[in-house]
Design a protein around this motif. Structure first.
Motif, PDB file in Angstrom:
ATOM      1  N   HIS A  88      36.768  59.976  37.515  1.00  0.00           N
ATOM      2  CA  HIS A  88      37.861  59.189  38.118  1.00  0.00           C
ATOM      3  C   HIS A  88      38.431  60.000  39.283  1.00  0.00           C
ATOM      4  CE1 HIS A  88      41.497  56.361  37.514  1.00  0.00           C
ATOM      5  NE2 HIS A  88      41.728  57.071  38.614  1.00  0.00           N
ATOM      6  N   HIS A  90      39.668  59.810  43.677  1.00  0.00           N
ATOM      7  CA  HIS A  90      39.985  59.040  44.897  1.00  0.00           C
ATOM      8  C   HIS A  90      39.775  59.971  46.103  1.00  0.00           C
ATOM      9  CE1 HIS A  90      42.685  56.076  42.570  1.00  0.00           C
ATOM     10  NE2 HIS A  90      42.605  57.089  41.719  1.00  0.00           N
ATOM     11  N   ARG A  97      50.551  64.231  51.065  1.00  0.00           N
ATOM     12  CA  ARG A  97      51.871  63.719  50.666  1.00  0.00           C
ATOM     13  C   ARG A  97      52.706  64.868  50.102  1.00  0.00           C
ATOM     14  NH1 ARG A  97      49.394  58.930  48.157  1.00  0.00           N
ATOM     15  NH2 ARG A  97      50.867  58.960  46.432  1.00  0.00           N
ATOM     16  N   TYR A 110      57.552  58.745  40.507  1.00  0.00           N
ATOM     17  CA  TYR A 110      56.466  58.179  41.333  1.00  0.00           C
ATOM     18  C   TYR A 110      56.862  56.788  41.839  1.00  0.00           C
ATOM     19  CZ  TYR A 110      51.695  56.675  42.523  1.00  0.00           C
ATOM     20  OH  TYR A 110      50.572  56.219  43.178  1.00  0.00           O
ATOM     21  N   ILE A 120      51.091  55.247  47.758  1.00  0.00           N
ATOM     22  CA  ILE A 120      49.790  54.776  48.232  1.00  0.00           C
ATOM     23  C   ILE A 120      49.884  54.264  49.672  1.00  0.00           C
ATOM     24  CG2 ILE A 120      48.002  53.020  47.815  1.00  0.00           C
ATOM     25  CD1 ILE A 120      48.772  53.303  44.771  1.00  0.00           C
ATOM     26  N   TYR A 160      42.552  53.242  49.713  1.00  0.00           N
ATOM     27  CA  TYR A 160      43.626  53.499  50.677  1.00  0.00           C
ATOM     28  C   TYR A 160      43.464  52.623  51.924  1.00  0.00           C
ATOM     29  CZ  TYR A 160      44.951  57.208  47.569  1.00  0.00           C
ATOM     30  OH  TYR A 160      45.352  57.884  46.460  1.00  0.00           O
ATOM     31  N   HIS A 195      44.668  48.013  45.080  1.00  0.00           N
ATOM     32  CA  HIS A 195      45.286  49.274  44.644  1.00  0.00           C
ATOM     33  C   HIS A 195      46.801  49.201  44.788  1.00  0.00           C
ATOM     34  CE1 HIS A 195      45.110  53.995  45.066  1.00  0.00           C
ATOM     35  NE2 HIS A 195      45.498  53.602  43.859  1.00  0.00           N
ATOM     36  N   PHE A 239      44.363  48.266  40.021  1.00  0.00           N
ATOM     37  CA  PHE A 239      45.546  48.917  39.441  1.00  0.00           C
ATOM     38  C   PHE A 239      46.410  47.825  38.828  1.00  0.00           C
ATOM     39  CE2 PHE A 239      49.433  51.802  40.621  1.00  0.00           C
ATOM     40  CZ  PHE A 239      49.563  52.190  39.296  1.00  0.00           C
ATOM     41  N   HIS A 267      42.510  50.709  36.180  1.00  0.00           N
ATOM     42  CA  HIS A 267      43.676  51.598  36.101  1.00  0.00           C
ATOM     43  C   HIS A 267      44.693  50.839  35.249  1.00  0.00           C
ATOM     44  CE1 HIS A 267      42.183  53.856  39.569  1.00  0.00           C
ATOM     45  NE2 HIS A 267      43.207  54.683  39.459  1.00  0.00           N
ATOM     46  N   GLU A 270      49.627  52.702  32.738  1.00  0.00           N
ATOM     47  CA  GLU A 270      50.029  54.043  33.188  1.00  0.00           C
ATOM     48  C   GLU A 270      51.542  54.252  33.083  1.00  0.00           C
ATOM     49  OE1 GLU A 270      48.802  54.976  37.199  1.00  0.00           O
ATOM     50  OE2 GLU A 270      49.706  56.972  37.131  1.00  0.00           O
ATOM     51  N   HIS A 305      43.870  56.101  32.451  1.00  0.00           N
ATOM     52  CA  HIS A 305      45.305  56.457  32.336  1.00  0.00           C
ATOM     53  C   HIS A 305      45.741  56.219  30.888  1.00  0.00           C
ATOM     54  CE1 HIS A 305      46.396  57.554  36.421  1.00  0.00           C
ATOM     55  NE2 HIS A 305      45.759  56.500  36.868  1.00  0.00           N
ATOM     56  N   ASP A 356      41.395  62.574  38.361  1.00  0.00           N
ATOM     57  CA  ASP A 356      42.189  61.592  39.112  1.00  0.00           C
ATOM     58  C   ASP A 356      42.557  62.137  40.493  1.00  0.00           C
ATOM     59  OD1 ASP A 356      43.498  59.210  39.673  1.00  0.00           O
ATOM     60  OD2 ASP A 356      45.375  59.799  38.717  1.00  0.00           O
ATOM     61  N   ASN A 358      43.639  62.720  43.939  1.00  0.00           N
ATOM     62  CA  ASN A 358      44.096  61.810  45.000  1.00  0.00           C
ATOM     63  C   ASN A 358      45.220  62.524  45.747  1.00  0.00           C
ATOM     64  OD1 ASN A 358      46.912  60.813  44.181  1.00  0.00           O
ATOM     65  ND2 ASN A 358      45.778  60.493  42.282  1.00  0.00           N
ATOM     66  N   SER A 361      49.515  61.276  43.377  1.00  0.00           N
ATOM     67  CA  SER A 361      49.912  61.509  41.989  1.00  0.00           C
ATOM     68  C   SER A 361      49.164  62.680  41.351  1.00  0.00           C
ATOM     69  CB  SER A 361      49.697  60.241  41.156  1.00  0.00           C
ATOM     70  OG  SER A 361      48.323  59.980  41.012  1.00  0.00           O
TER      71      SER A 361
HETATM   72  O1  NIG Z   1      45.257  56.889  39.749  1.00  0.00           O
HETATM   73  N1  NIG Z   1      47.614  54.800  39.703  1.00  0.00           N
HETATM   74  C1  NIG Z   1      47.207  54.417  40.780  1.00  0.00           C
HETATM   75  N2  NIG Z   1      46.474  55.084  41.669  1.00  0.00           N
HETATM   76  C2  NIG Z   1      46.349  56.493  41.771  1.00  0.00           C
HETATM   77  C3  NIG Z   1      47.452  57.070  42.558  1.00  0.00           C
HETATM   78  C4  NIG Z   1      47.145  57.097  43.944  1.00  0.00           C
HETATM   79  C5  NIG Z   1      48.217  57.713  44.769  1.00  0.00           C
HETATM   80  O2  NIG Z   1      49.314  58.060  44.308  1.00  0.00           O
HETATM   81  O3  NIG Z   1      47.897  57.846  45.950  1.00  0.00           O
HETATM   82  C6  NIG Z   1      46.240  57.147  40.418  1.00  0.00           C
HETATM   83  O4  NIG Z   1      47.088  57.933  40.012  1.00  0.00           O
END
Ligand code: NIG
Ligand code: FE
Length: 441
Positions: A88, A90, A97, A110, A120, A160, A195, A239, A267, A270, A305, A356, A358, A361
């Motif tokens: 998993h 991204h 960020r 978040y 995001i 994205y 997403h 998501f 996803h 969560e 998640h 995860d 990315n 997060s």
């Molecule tokens: O898996 N939960 C949603 N998407 C991502 C977070 C992506 C981000 O914060 O850019 C995740 O945590």
């Protein structure tokens, strides 16, 4: 300073990993006392690899004559196991960020940060502004960093873009980068168009319509890349969460993807019990998916998640062969609860553990930290964690036939860390103990 070597094992090459102190094949084995060794542990073993395939796994003392054509690699001080799988990830984005870290430290959640224009949407702005070559370079850098730490198969989610056209561009960037550069993990591509809200089309249903219109083209490009061998597999994801996509929208997107022979992930659950795992179960059930999946595509693969999924939700996933993925780096960074291994264990669900990675997060491209947190914060056992980043992660990506175990006849995706016992897997929370990564090419 480099402390590991990456070996691409391709045709016309032979390697002998000589006298490995301890090998975890991940093929469970019945012991003389009747107990089962889930890790398939072997001691003092030679592993012979030819043309990128494992051709023998035998006690070192059985080797009277060393094959002359093989490059011999001394494995005496090594714990050897299947190459790791990060199921998993991204990895296709630009910008960072970092400012959110400061906000989180001041106590913002978040969801609050997203409501203030972060999250995001912010990564989408910087990713949209990046050229194809910048996106490809970023993607390959992340992929190669993962490979150096032992990851031989990695998920690569889009997401994205927040528009159908950008999603297409990001998918093409992943495929083009994979065609250009082979020193990287094998890649499973995942289309995560739904997403978050699109800036141009804030209505989620209308945005989803535009993505659904583009899905046949996206899936053709992804499935063609699988057929060509550029990608290992192609999947879709969504998501499902309050303020993001609903269960009903999830059902529409995932059903369309399954009908186009894509695999699917979700996803889910969560921040709340959003119903994502319920949707995955009902789709798998409707397709008569069983715990031992036979199909090669169009499968409901994983629900990821799951902090708020109940034991019953997870048991249902187990009954239809859907893997649940724990992503503890996200809890570490974003202050959301860690999952409780006791509930997951009681449910009988197959557990994968992933980074995860990315920009928001979980800006941690390190599968080892995910393993460490899974052990120390979620309460998974050593065996569960190792299975979670090998064979069970292979199930999560639908790649169990090619990855996740060390088996005669299977591709040679092999990891060596310094050590001689299974516990040595945890010698470093960031993978400083990785010594060799062999990736079949
Ligand atoms: O898996 N939960 C949603 N998407 C991502 C977070 C992506 C981000 O914060 O850019 C995740 O945590
Ligand atoms: Fe994610």
């Amino acid at each position: 300073m480099r402390n590991s070597s990456v070996i691409l094992a391709s045709s016309n090459q032979s390697f002998l990993l000589k006298n490995a102190s301890c090998v975890l094949t991940m093929n469970p084995r019945q012991l003389d006392n009747g107990a089962v060794d889930a890790l398939g542990t072997l001691r003092n073993i030679n592993i012979l690899v030819r043309d990128g395939i494992v051709v023998s796994v035998e006690p070192a003392q059985n080797y009277a004559i060393i094959p002359t054509d093989a490059r011999v690699i001394d494995a005496t001080k090594w714990l050897i196991l299947p190459g790791l799988i990060d199921s998993h990830v991204h990895p296709i984005f630009a910008g960072n960020r970092a400012a959110e870290t400061v906000m989180k430290a001041r106590g913002l959640s978040y969801e609050e940060i997203a409501a203030r224009g972060g999250g995001i949407r912010m990564s989408s702005n910087s990713t949209r502004a990046a050229s194809n070559s910048e996106l490809q370079e970023n993607f390959l850098r992340h992929a190669q960093n993962a490979l150096a730490r032992g990851v031989v198969l990695m998920d690569a989610k889009t997401g994205y873009g927040l528009s159908a056209e950008e999603e297409l561009r990001h998918l093409k960037c992943i495929i083009d980068a994979c065609e250009k550069e082979h020193t990287r993990p094998a890649i499973a591509a995942t289309l995560l168009g739904p997403h978050a809200a699109s800036p141009e089309i804030p209505d989620f249903d209308k945005f989803l319509d535009t993505l659904l219109e583009k899905l046949p083209e996206l899936s053709k490009i992804a499935n063609d890349a699988v057929a060509k061998g550029t990608l290992v597999s192609a999947a879709a994801d969504i998501f499902i969460e309050r303020k993001y996509f609903t269960k009903e929208q999830g059902e529409r997107w995932l059903n369309a993807a399954l009908n186009l022979k894509l695999d699917v992930h979700v996803h889910a659950d969560e921040f709340s019990r959003s119903g994502g795992s319920e949707i995955a179960f009902s789709l798998a059930k409707a397709r008569k998916q069983l715990p031992l999946r036979k199909a090669k595509s169009g499968r409901v693969l994983s629900v990821d998640h799951c902090q708020f999924a109940t034991e019953n939700d997870l048991s249902k996933l187990a009954s239809v062969g859907v893997t649940a993925s724990a992503l503890p780096c996200t809890s570490f960074v974003s202050g959301i609860p860690y999952v409780d291994a006791k509930i997951w264990r009681a449910s009988g669900v197959k557990v994968a553990i992933a980074s995860d990675f990315n920009p928001g997060s979980a800006p941690i491209n390190n599968i080892w930290l995910a393993c460490w947190l899974a052990l120390t914060k979620c309460g998974f056992s050593l065996n569960e964690v190792i299975a979670g980043v090998t064979i069970n992660a292979a199930y999560a990506l639908g790649a169990e036939h090619g990855f996740g175990t060390i088996s005669v006849g299977k591709t040679a995706n092999i990891l060596a860390v310094e050590g001689n016992n299974p516990e040595d897997f945890f010698a470093s929370p960031i993978g400083d103990h990785v010594r060799m990564v062999m990736r079949a090419n």
